[in-house]
Design a protein around this motif. Structure first.
Motif, PDB file in Angstrom:
ATOM      1  N   TYR A 103       0.595  -1.095   0.002  1.00 59.84           N
ATOM      2  CA  TYR A 103       0.030  -0.179  -0.123  1.00 59.84           C
ATOM      3  C   TYR A 103       0.921   1.328   0.050  1.00 59.84           C
ATOM      4  O   TYR A 103       0.283   2.474  -0.132  1.00 59.84           O
ATOM      5  CB  TYR A 103      -0.850  -0.001   1.375  1.00 59.84           C
ATOM      6  N   TYR A 106      -0.335   4.630   2.281  1.00 53.43           N
ATOM      7  CA  TYR A 106      -1.641   4.668   2.363  1.00 53.43           C
ATOM      8  C   TYR A 106      -2.249   4.719   3.559  1.00 53.43           C
ATOM      9  O   TYR A 106      -1.791   3.811   4.247  1.00 53.43           O
ATOM     10  CB  TYR A 106      -2.347   3.628   1.336  1.00 53.43           C
ATOM     11  N   ARG A 111      -7.064   1.254   4.116  1.00 54.74           N
ATOM     12  CA  ARG A 111      -6.591   0.331   3.104  1.00 54.74           C
ATOM     13  C   ARG A 111      -7.602  -0.798   2.762  1.00 54.74           C
ATOM     14  O   ARG A 111      -7.293  -1.421   1.767  1.00 54.74           O
ATOM     15  CB  ARG A 111      -5.224  -0.366   3.802  1.00 54.74           C
TER      16      ARG A 111
END
Lengths: 439, 238
Positions: A103, A106, A111
């Motif tokens: 990710y 993020y 997520r």
């Protein structure tokens, strides 16, 4: 010494029955003798290769499996002194950092949105690529229209916040498009009403798309600066792949067009983009694109390399597709024309399906190259998978001798799985299309 | 065709061609290779462009106007030496493609029409195969059926039997004779002189881009006027 006897030797007077092929020596030992040790040169080659395999394979197996560390929370698990045994790959490091690799930065609480994006992407890919999937026409609408909108809303949080001026401009442009369709229809002696309806339909779809993007869905906005890892790699690759094929086809057709301006424009675009390294294209997209745009308009810093990659891949794709077009016999064009098909019908129904089939290996080759080239976006400060690994491997908490190797091994594995998948898929498609279609 | 000229670069392929084809007429065109026979009939549906003179097909003059060209092509069927079937489509799809996309016929009707003509060329059972699975003669018959599906007013044949094995020539010729007997207007480039004798209303002999001789088959074969024609006939009729 009579001619009758001689004739008998050469002329069959009855049909010869079909016989089974001769029964050669079979079995593993015969195979080995025939293929590996058929002569002195071949035998030496076999032995050399066996020796090289012996030198290379065991250390790799040791590194990846035997001495690998699978659990642990910090560097102590992966240092030989503290772990008390030789340490190969430190998979514990990858496991610990996997969320960052997937990710980037993020926000943790958001997520789930990325996960939904991955699921939607997988759904779209399977729907389109599985040749027996039901309603693949709907799949195309989903993948090329609904999925991008959903992804945008999910990943950025939607709420695009267009200015009033933007909407005003859109309304003016819409009116122009509808009027243009009407005028074009009149000019071509086609019925005006359906043309206007088509124009209005296109405008409506764009309008709905924009409205959906602007609507506030109550999601927390996530700036693209926080995106990273596999998310960005897949995003860049998907956008590049999805844009490069249609755009490349248009460029290839443009390059073969009879209209000199269209042909010149295509040639200049293709040769310019192809003659420049991707890194240059990316840097130009990053620094020069804002210069060309009106003052208050900015393009997102992730969108710039996306555009750059899409253009770059299109230029290559155009040349691949042109190769396919040139391989088409003239008779196919003539057959289509003699039946009264117009140019778009001829291209879409007759020429492109065959031309693209010829160049499937080239297309997939370009896709694979593009997929790996996405790692270059790191150069303009985008945190793709490679960049997240680069950032993690210097983490002092995980300072151990094999950390870097492990990180790169993970990246290699990731890229290999995707590229190999593409390659196998294309082989499958080729094999399927080859049956019954051969000339 | 009135005073038609055509050049390939500097090369003068067609020189002042004047030809009037009446409805229902069957014309066979022969001549040595490079004499412009194929070029001439390919001008009729604008696969080749003429540079001087006029070509009028059923009242529509061929100019640069794309709409008119499409109109003409809809009414002019063409059969090629190398069939030019679409190898990625089945026989049935080959036949229904143009009716569906050019005439906007519903798929069901188009398939009915296609099966009718495939039956007429005697290969309805091959409808779901691909062109690559058929013999040359069968492919050429499919090509004829494909053209007929557009219900053309005139059929052009560009050496339809010259790429076929000898065994298959007859099945294609039989199909063409059948078509001629039903009153189809036909322009046929061929060296099958038997066919010419059997069905042609007029035989045209071309050389050096000109129509050298035009006559009824009887006169043409028995009593050729021109020295060049006599030489040509003596070479192909052994």
């Amino acid at each position: 010494m009579s001619t009758v006897v001689d004739t008998f030797r050469f002329v069959r007077n009855q049909q010869v029955e079909a016989l089974p092929p001769p029964n050669l020596a079979r079995g593993p030992i015969a195979w080995i003798r025939e293929n590996l040790f058929s002569g002195p040169f071949n035998t030496i080659l076999t032995l050399v290769v066996l020796y090289l395999l012996y030198v290379i394979i065991p250390p790799i197996v040791d590194f990846v499996f035997v001495n690998a560390v699978w659990t642990g929370t910090d560097r102590d698990a992966c240092r030989a002194e503290t772990a008390g045994h030789p340490v190969g790959a430190c998979w514990a490091f990858v496991i610990d950092k996997i969320n960052y690799f997937v990710y980037g930065s993020y926000p943790v609480t958001e997520r789930w949105r990325v996960n939904i994006f991955f699921a939607l992407l997988a759904l779209g890919v399977v729907w389109l690529l599985w040749l027996r999937a039901p309603r693949r026409d709907l799949g195309a609408i989903y993948f090329f229209w609904l999925f991008p909108i959903l992804s945008y809303i999910l990943l950025t949080g939607g709420d695009a916040d267009f200015s009033n001026g933007f909407w005003l401009g859109f309304i003016v442009l819409s009116a122009l498009i509808v009027a243009g369709f009407g005028a074009a229809a009149r000019f071509l002696n086609a019925p005006v009403k359906p043309a206007v309806l088509i124009g209005a339909g296109i405008v409506a779809v764009i309008g709905i798309t924009l409205a959906l993007l602007e609507a506030d869905w109550g999601l927390q906005p996530v700036p693209t600066a926080l995106w990273g890892g596999i998310l960005v790699t897949l995003l860049v690759a998907t956008v590049g792949i999805v844009f490069s094929l249609p755009f490349g086809i248009l460029l290839a057709l443009g390059r073969r067009s009879k209209l000199p301006i269209v042909r010149m424009a295509s040639v200049i675009f293709i040769e310019f983009v192809r003659g420049v390294p991707l890194i240059t294209v990316l840097i130009m997209a990053n620094t020069m694109l804002p210069l060309f745009l009106p003052g208050d308009m900015t393009v997102d810093r992730l969108a710039r390399p996306l555009i750059g990659v899409a253009f770059f891949a299109s230029a290559y794709m155009a040349e691949v597709v042109r190769g396919g077009l040139q391989a088409m016999p003239k008779g196919q064009y003539e057959g289509a024309m003699s039946l009264g098909l117009n140019y778009p019908q001829m291209m879409i129904l007759i020429i492109l399906p065959q031309a693209l089939r010829i160049v499937i290996p080239g297309i997939v080759n370009t896709f694979i190259g593009l997929f790996k080239d996405t790692s270059l976006v790191a150069i303009v400060g985008i945190f793709d998978l490679i960049k997240t690994i680069e950032a993690s491997r210097i983490d002092p908490n995980w300072a151990a001798p094999t950390i870097s190797y492990t990180g790169y091994a993970f990246a290699a594995l990731f890229y290999f799985v995707f590229c190999w998948g593409m390659s196998r898929y294309s082989l499958g498609v080729e094999r399927r299309l080859a049956t019954g279609h051969k000339h | 065709m009135i005073g038609v000229h055509k050049w390939y670069g500097e090369f003068h392929v067609l020189r002042d061609i004047n030809l009037n084809v009446r409805r229902g007429e069957r014309i066979v065109i022969c001549g040595p290779s490079g004499s412009g026979k194929s070029t001439m009939i390919r001008c009729i549906n604008r696969l080749e462009e003429h540079q001087k003179g006029r070509i009028i097909v059923d009242g529509t003059e061929l100019t640069n106007d794309l709409k008119r060209i499409d109109e003409v092509r809809r009414d002019v069927g063409m059969v090629f030496q190398h069939f030019n079937l679409f190898p990625h489509l089945t026989i049935l799809e080959n036949c229904t493609l143009a009716p569906i996309w050019v005439k906007k016929m519903p798929k069901k009707d188009a398939e009915e029409v296609a099966m009718k003509y495939l039956t007429r060329v005697k290969i309805p059972e091959q409808a779901n195969k691909y062109p690559g699975q058929l013999s040359g003669g069968q492919q050429q018959r499919v090509a004829i059926a494909r053209s007929l599906c557009m219900n053309p007013k005139i059929m052009l044949f560009d050496e339809p039997t010259s790429a076929l094995d000898p065994e298959m020539v007859k099945e294609v010729l039989d199909t063409m004779v059948g078509l001629a007997e039903e009153g189809m207007t036909m322009l046929c480039v061929t060296h099958e002189m038997g066919f010419a004798r059997q069905v042609a209303d007029r035989v045209i002999f071309m050389d050096y881009g000109q129509i050298v001789e035009m006559n009824t088959p009887d006169e043409f074969f028995k009593n050729p006027q021109h020295e060049r024609t006599r030489l040509f006939l003596s070479q192909i009729l052994h």
